[in-house]
Write a protein that holds these residues in place. Structure first.
Motif, PDB file in Angstrom:
ATOM      1  N   LEU A 235       0.816  -1.219   0.000  1.00 20.79           N
ATOM      2  CA  LEU A 235       0.000   0.000   0.000  1.00 20.79           C
ATOM      3  C   LEU A 235       0.850   1.270   0.000  1.00 20.79           C
ATOM      4  CD1 LEU A 235      -2.791  -1.043   2.535  1.00 20.79           C
ATOM      5  CD2 LEU A 235      -3.037  -0.745   0.062  1.00 20.79           C
ATOM      6  N   MET A 236       2.167   1.094   0.238  1.00 23.59           N
ATOM      7  CA  MET A 236       3.118   2.213   0.253  1.00 23.59           C
ATOM      8  C   MET A 236       2.707   3.278   1.262  1.00 23.59           C
ATOM      9  SD  MET A 236       4.240   2.558  -3.771  1.00 23.59           S
ATOM     10  CE  MET A 236       2.553   2.699  -4.369  1.00 23.59           C
ATOM     11  N   MET A 237       2.381   2.819   2.469  1.00 24.75           N
ATOM     12  CA  MET A 237       2.005   3.721   3.547  1.00 24.75           C
ATOM     13  C   MET A 237       2.184   3.001   4.885  1.00 24.75           C
ATOM     14  SD  MET A 237      -2.135   3.523   2.882  1.00 24.75           S
ATOM     15  CE  MET A 237      -2.496   4.873   3.983  1.00 24.75           C
ATOM     16  N   ASP A 238       2.198   3.779   5.956  1.00 20.17           N
ATOM     17  CA  ASP A 238       2.335   3.187   7.275  1.00 20.17           C
ATOM     18  C   ASP A 238       1.071   2.409   7.638  1.00 20.17           C
ATOM     19  OD1 ASP A 238       4.850   4.265   7.667  1.00 20.17           O
ATOM     20  OD2 ASP A 238       4.092   6.068   8.653  1.00 20.17           O
ATOM     21  N   ILE A 239       1.256   1.262   8.262  1.00 17.15           N
ATOM     22  CA  ILE A 239       0.142   0.461   8.769  1.00 17.15           C
ATOM     23  C   ILE A 239       0.283   0.417  10.288  1.00 17.15           C
ATOM     24  CG2 ILE A 239      -1.015  -1.777   8.761  1.00 17.15           C
ATOM     25  CD1 ILE A 239      -1.119  -0.404   6.067  1.00 17.15           C
ATOM     26  N   HIS A 240      -0.768   0.791  10.998  1.00 21.51           N
ATOM     27  CA  HIS A 240      -0.739   0.857  12.457  1.00 21.51           C
ATOM     28  C   HIS A 240      -1.432  -0.360  13.050  1.00 21.51           C
ATOM     29  CE1 HIS A 240       0.662   4.947  11.902  1.00 21.51           C
ATOM     30  NE2 HIS A 240      -0.345   5.122  11.060  1.00 21.51           N
ATOM     31  N   VAL A 241      -0.768  -0.990  14.009  1.00 23.78           N
ATOM     32  CA  VAL A 241      -1.300  -2.197  14.631  1.00 23.78           C
ATOM     33  C   VAL A 241      -2.155  -1.816  15.835  1.00 23.78           C
ATOM     34  CG1 VAL A 241      -0.712  -4.364  15.776  1.00 23.78           C
ATOM     35  CG2 VAL A 241       0.683  -3.547  13.869  1.00 23.78           C
ATOM     36  N   ALA A 242      -3.356  -2.374  15.904  1.00 23.43           N
ATOM     37  CA  ALA A 242      -4.253  -2.102  17.019  1.00 23.43           C
ATOM     38  C   ALA A 242      -3.680  -2.643  18.321  1.00 23.43           C
ATOM     39  CB  ALA A 242      -5.617  -2.742  16.761  1.00 23.43           C
ATOM     40  N   GLN A 243      -4.011  -1.993  19.421  1.00 19.94           N
ATOM     41  CA  GLN A 243      -3.675  -2.534  20.727  1.00 19.94           C
ATOM     42  C   GLN A 243      -4.540  -3.779  20.950  1.00 19.94           C
ATOM     43  OE1 GLN A 243      -4.033   0.651  23.698  1.00 19.94           O
ATOM     44  NE2 GLN A 243      -3.646   2.139  22.069  1.00 19.94           N
ATOM     45  N   ASN A 244      -3.929  -4.880  21.348  1.00 20.00           N
ATOM     46  CA  ASN A 244      -4.659  -6.143  21.495  1.00 20.00           C
ATOM     47  C   ASN A 244      -5.482  -6.430  20.229  1.00 20.00           C
ATOM     48  OD1 ASN A 244      -3.873  -6.524  24.317  1.00 20.00           O
ATOM     49  ND2 ASN A 244      -5.250  -4.825  24.739  1.00 20.00           N
ATOM     50  N   PRO A 245      -4.816  -6.590  19.089  1.00 19.83           N
ATOM     51  CA  PRO A 245      -5.534  -6.669  17.808  1.00 19.83           C
ATOM     52  C   PRO A 245      -6.550  -7.793  17.705  1.00 19.83           C
ATOM     53  CG  PRO A 245      -3.234  -7.354  17.556  1.00 19.83           C
ATOM     54  CD  PRO A 245      -3.359  -6.722  18.894  1.00 19.83           C
ATOM     55  N   GLN A 246      -6.302  -8.935  18.357  1.00 22.16           N
ATOM     56  CA  GLN A 246      -7.257 -10.033  18.320  1.00 22.16           C
ATOM     57  C   GLN A 246      -8.566  -9.676  19.020  1.00 22.16           C
ATOM     58  OE1 GLN A 246      -4.762 -13.389  19.865  1.00 22.16           O
ATOM     59  NE2 GLN A 246      -5.803 -14.544  18.267  1.00 22.16           N
ATOM     60  N   LEU A 247      -8.510  -8.702  19.908  1.00 24.47           N
ATOM     61  CA  LEU A 247      -9.661  -8.363  20.745  1.00 24.47           C
ATOM     62  C   LEU A 247     -10.482  -7.198  20.217  1.00 24.47           C
ATOM     63  CD1 LEU A 247      -7.579  -8.823  23.928  1.00 24.47           C
ATOM     64  CD2 LEU A 247      -9.743 -10.011  23.589  1.00 24.47           C
ATOM     65  N   ASN A 248     -10.126  -6.688  19.057  1.00 27.07           N
ATOM     66  CA  ASN A 248     -10.805  -5.500  18.543  1.00 27.07           C
ATOM     67  C   ASN A 248     -12.322  -5.682  18.449  1.00 27.07           C
ATOM     68  OD1 ASN A 248     -10.550  -2.772  17.273  1.00 27.07           O
ATOM     69  ND2 ASN A 248     -11.520  -3.839  15.573  1.00 27.07           N
ATOM     70  N   GLY A 249     -12.775  -6.835  17.943  1.00 28.20           N
ATOM     71  CA  GLY A 249     -14.202  -7.081  17.801  1.00 28.20           C
ATOM     72  C   GLY A 249     -14.905  -7.165  19.136  1.00 28.20           C
ATOM     73  N   ALA A 250     -14.300  -7.863  20.106  1.00 27.75           N
ATOM     74  CA  ALA A 250     -14.896  -7.994  21.432  1.00 27.75           C
ATOM     75  C   ALA A 250     -14.967  -6.649  22.146  1.00 27.75           C
ATOM     76  CB  ALA A 250     -14.097  -8.989  22.267  1.00 27.75           C
ATOM     77  N   ILE A 251     -13.905  -5.860  22.022  1.00 28.47           N
ATOM     78  CA  ILE A 251     -13.884  -4.536  22.648  1.00 28.47           C
ATOM     79  C   ILE A 251     -14.947  -3.650  22.002  1.00 28.47           C
ATOM     80  CG2 ILE A 251     -12.519  -2.424  22.887  1.00 28.47           C
ATOM     81  CD1 ILE A 251     -10.044  -4.277  23.206  1.00 28.47           C
ATOM     82  N   GLY A 252     -15.035  -3.700  20.678  1.00 28.63           N
ATOM     83  CA  GLY A 252     -16.053  -2.914  19.987  1.00 28.63           C
ATOM     84  C   GLY A 252     -17.456  -3.303  20.405  1.00 28.63           C
TER      85      GLY A 252
END
Length: 265
Positions: A235-252
């Motif tokens: 994508l030629m851009m920075d990609i930012h990793v979520a905090q606790n990425p596996q948990l994003n759906g549960a947190i949301g």
């Protein structure tokens, strides 16, 4: 203090999270889904409450999402993965990032979600018809390479000349990897090629959805540094990793429950 629970019932893992009415994430837990996601979800959510010292009577709502969301009988409501990941994205992003695009690499599907500043979905593209572009793609090929999924990322970063993986189908890609191994190709170069292949497929989805703002990667795939690097190259851009990425759906999902109970965003 009131609490709100989120359960992301995925095909591979059950993810749970609890937030309070002030918006603080109290705790979370991840376990393999097993053969009965309903039972697993009930047990792991109970364990999380016990670990946090929270009474079930103080939990105002439990929202489920994910592949098995409709099977979770302790949930008061279920929401789509798109809605849950969009709500989670603005809360799990590194501080100061204005997330407009979420790339989620799950075990069974991958998705690209375009969101506004409030975490509302503007557009999305989802791949759930083929293993290519998902965590399953990496799992299948890791077995061929005799490398654990956890080691794929660090190994790929050692690659000098990444191999070209032409097949977008997981079955044909498996044959291609076997052929590369037979020709004596270095495993690090093969793995880097696999990551590039996956990143190319999902990046195409992202472009169709319409990339906006900072890009956040979530799901189990976000734990793979080689895959994150492949996305940055593609994508030629920075990609930012979520905090606790596996948990994003549960947190949301937990925050959606909090919001529906009259709390501010």
């Amino acid at each position: 203090m009131e609490y709100y629970g989120g359960i992301d019932a995925g095909s591979t893992y059950i993810k749970t999270a609890i937030v309070d009415n002030n918006g603080g994430i109290q705790g979370h837990k991840v376990v393999p889904t097993g053969i009965n996601c309903r039972t697993t979800a009930r047990e792991v959510f109970g364990q999380l409450l016990d670990e946090l010292g929270i009474l079930a009577s103080n939990v105002s709502s439990v929202i489920s999402t994910g592949y098995g969301r409709r099977l979770i009988d302790i949930a008061s409501e279920d929401v789509t993965e798109i809605k849950a990941h969009a709500a989670g994205g603005i809360r799990t992003a590194p501080q100061g990032r204005k997330v407009g695009t979420i790339i989620d690499i799950g075990g069974q599907d991958s998705k690209v979600i375009i969101i506004d500043e409030e975490g509302e979905t503007k557009n999305f593209v989802m791949n759930d018809k083929c293993a290519a572009g998902t965590g399953r793609f990496l799992e299948v090929l890791s077995r061929v390479l005799e490398v654990s999924v956890e080691d794929l990322g660090p190994l790929s970063l050692q690659a000098q000349t990444p191999c070209q993986i032409n097949s977008l189908c997981a079955v044909f890609a498996e044959s291609e990897v076997i052929s590369l191994l037979a020709r004596g190709k270095d495993r690090a170069n093969i793995i880097a090629g696999i990551h590039r292949s996956l990143a190319k497929r999902v990046s195409g989805m992202a472009r169709r959805a319409g990339l906006e703002g900072d890009v956040l990667i979530t799901g189990g795939g976000a734990l793979n540094p080689g895959l994150v690097a492949a996305f940055e190259d593609e994508l030629m851009m920075d990609i930012h990793v979520a905090q606790n990425p596996q948990l994003n759906g549960a947190i949301g999902a937990a925050f959606l429950g909090r919001n529906s109970n009259g709390q501010e965003r």
